[in-house]
Design a protein around this motif. Sequence first.
Motif, mmCIF file in Angstrom:
data_model
loop_
_atom_site.group_PDB
_atom_site.id
_atom_site.type_symbol
_atom_site.label_atom_id
_atom_site.label_comp_id
_atom_site.label_asym_id
_atom_site.label_seq_id
_atom_site.Cartn_x
_atom_site.Cartn_y
_atom_site.Cartn_z
ATOM 1 N N GLY A 71 0.823 -1.209 0.000
ATOM 2 C CA GLY A 71 0.000 0.000 0.000
ATOM 3 C C GLY A 71 0.855 1.257 0.000
ATOM 4 N N ARG A 72 1.949 1.217 0.759
ATOM 5 C CA ARG A 72 2.849 2.383 0.814
ATOM 6 C C ARG A 72 3.499 2.594 -0.550
ATOM 7 N N ARG A 73 3.850 1.485 -1.201
ATOM 8 C CA ARG A 73 4.444 1.582 -2.541
ATOM 9 C C ARG A 73 3.414 2.196 -3.503
ATOM 10 N N TYR A 74 2.176 1.698 -3.427
ATOM 11 C CA TYR A 74 1.104 2.221 -4.288
ATOM 12 C C TYR A 74 0.908 3.728 -4.062
ATOM 13 N N LEU A 75 0.875 4.163 -2.807
ATOM 14 C CA LEU A 75 0.631 5.588 -2.509
ATOM 15 C C LEU A 75 1.745 6.459 -3.090
ATOM 16 N N ALA A 76 2.992 6.020 -2.916
ATOM 17 C CA ALA A 76 4.116 6.805 -3.436
ATOM 18 C C ALA A 76 4.077 6.837 -4.964
ATOM 19 N N LEU A 77 3.767 5.674 -5.574
ATOM 20 C CA LEU A 77 3.755 5.628 -7.037
ATOM 21 C C LEU A 77 2.577 6.409 -7.615
ATOM 22 N N ALA A 78 1.471 6.485 -6.884
ATOM 23 C CA ALA A 78 0.328 7.280 -7.358
ATOM 24 C C ALA A 78 0.770 8.730 -7.544
ATOM 25 N N VAL A 79 1.555 9.234 -6.594
ATOM 26 C CA VAL A 79 2.015 10.624 -6.686
ATOM 27 C C VAL A 79 3.079 10.762 -7.790
ATOM 28 N N LEU A 80 3.995 9.790 -7.860
ATOM 29 C CA LEU A 80 5.110 9.890 -8.815
ATOM 30 C C LEU A 80 4.687 9.621 -10.259
ATOM 31 N N LYS A 81 3.782 8.662 -10.444
ATOM 32 C CA LYS A 81 3.432 8.204 -11.802
ATOM 33 C C LYS A 81 2.024 8.586 -12.219
ATOM 34 N N GLY A 82 1.211 9.038 -11.257
ATOM 35 C CA GLY A 82 -0.188 9.322 -11.560
ATOM 36 C C GLY A 82 -1.022 8.052 -11.520
ATOM 37 N N ALA A 123 -2.720 2.044 -10.966
ATOM 38 C CA ALA A 123 -4.111 1.823 -10.530
ATOM 39 C C ALA A 123 -4.385 0.330 -10.349
ATOM 40 N N ARG A 124 -3.774 -0.496 -11.196
ATOM 41 C CA ARG A 124 -3.980 -1.953 -11.096
ATOM 42 C C ARG A 124 -3.361 -2.540 -9.830
ATOM 43 N N LEU A 125 -2.462 -1.803 -9.177
ATOM 44 C CA LEU A 125 -1.854 -2.292 -7.926
ATOM 45 C C LEU A 125 -2.800 -2.135 -6.740
ATOM 46 N N HIS A 126 -3.811 -1.272 -6.889
ATOM 47 C CA HIS A 126 -4.611 -0.844 -5.737
ATOM 48 C C HIS A 126 -5.227 -1.987 -4.931
ATOM 49 N N ASP A 127 -5.970 -2.869 -5.610
ATOM 50 C CA ASP A 127 -6.724 -3.873 -4.862
ATOM 51 C C ASP A 127 -5.807 -4.854 -4.132
ATOM 52 N N ALA A 128 -4.741 -5.281 -4.824
ATOM 53 C CA ALA A 128 -3.802 -6.215 -4.188
ATOM 54 C C ALA A 128 -3.095 -5.527 -3.017
ATOM 55 N N SER A 176 12.389 6.849 -2.731
ATOM 56 C CA SER A 176 13.435 6.607 -3.733
ATOM 57 C C SER A 176 13.451 5.154 -4.186
ATOM 58 N N GLY A 177 13.332 4.250 -3.225
ATOM 59 C CA GLY A 177 13.345 2.824 -3.518
ATOM 60 C C GLY A 177 12.175 2.431 -4.427
ATOM 61 N N TYR A 178 10.976 2.946 -4.115
ATOM 62 C CA TYR A 178 9.803 2.630 -4.936
ATOM 63 C C TYR A 178 9.990 3.186 -6.347
ATOM 64 N N LYS A 179 10.555 4.392 -6.408
ATOM 65 C CA LYS A 179 10.737 5.050 -7.707
ATOM 66 C C LYS A 179 11.723 4.246 -8.559
ATOM 67 N N ALA A 180 12.809 3.824 -7.941
ATOM 68 C CA ALA A 180 13.837 3.079 -8.673
ATOM 69 C C ALA A 180 13.267 1.778 -9.232
ATOM 70 N N GLY A 181 12.354 1.152 -8.494
ATOM 71 C CA GLY A 181 11.808 -0.119 -8.944
ATOM 72 C C GLY A 181 10.649 0.018 -9.911
ATOM 73 N N ALA A 182 10.205 1.237 -10.180
ATOM 74 C CA ALA A 182 8.975 1.409 -10.962
ATOM 75 C C ALA A 182 9.219 1.564 -12.456
ATOM 76 N N GLY A 183 10.449 1.855 -12.839
ATOM 77 C CA GLY A 183 10.789 1.972 -14.257
ATOM 78 C C GLY A 183 9.803 2.829 -15.022
ATOM 79 N N SER A 184 9.248 2.255 -16.099
ATOM 80 C CA SER A 184 8.367 3.039 -16.966
ATOM 81 C C SER A 184 6.890 2.760 -16.680
ATOM 82 N N MET A 185 6.561 2.433 -15.435
ATOM 83 C CA MET A 185 5.152 2.176 -15.097
ATOM 84 C C MET A 185 4.286 3.379 -15.441
ATOM 85 N N THR A 186 3.073 3.105 -15.901
ATOM 86 C CA THR A 186 2.125 4.179 -16.217
ATOM 87 C C THR A 186 1.108 4.310 -15.081
#
Length: 149
Positions: free
Chosen positions: A60-71, A140-145, A125-135
């Motif tokens: 969930g923490r990864r999802y929240l950070a990526l929502a801000v970074l990637k939309g 959004a598909r990460l949310h439920d899991a 930083s760690g989440y960002k480094a692992g996210a590559g070119s995620m859209t």
Amino acid sequence: MRALAILALLMPATALAAGPDGATVFTRCAACHTRTGAGVPGAYPPLGADFRALATKPGGRRYLALAVLKGLSGPLTVEGKTYRNVMPAQGGLDEAAVAAVLNHVGTTIARTGPAFKPFTAAEVSGYKAGAGSMTGADVARLHDAAEGK
Ligand code: HEC
């Protein structure tokens, strides 16, 4: 000198700590999510119970950070309502600013309570480094899991 030292003690910790102020960063989020974070049903989800639940789980923490970074690009179900909108990636925020705004949401907007574990720039930083070119759609598909559904 002594007066200065006393003044420093009276200042809130956030004013002394170097780095971005989460409340200031949140003004850009408030344009959509509203100042209180209540959101707009059907258009902009609330930053409340869902945020609180997500912030307690690693995924969930990864999802929240990526929502801000990637939309985000839904469909996305938050508190029982489905959103099919788009949140643009919040460009121009470095990892420290992303951590600061998530901490502001966690403590002041979603009121996660004393159990809230603050985000750090290193964590983001760690989440960002692992996210590559995620859209945003990928995020959004990460949310439920992430919520354990
Ligand atoms: C231009 C409007 C807009 C701005 C600005 C914006 N958001 Fe969003 N946000 C959205 C929309 C729309 C969604 C839902 C996406 C969807 O419908 O797929 C969303 C979803 C979210 C979610 C997911 C909520 C959940 O429970 O899954 C989080 C977290 C979030 N936003 C945080 C932020 C933060 C923090 C900021 C500021 C740094 C911000 N948003 C700025 C429009 C916005």
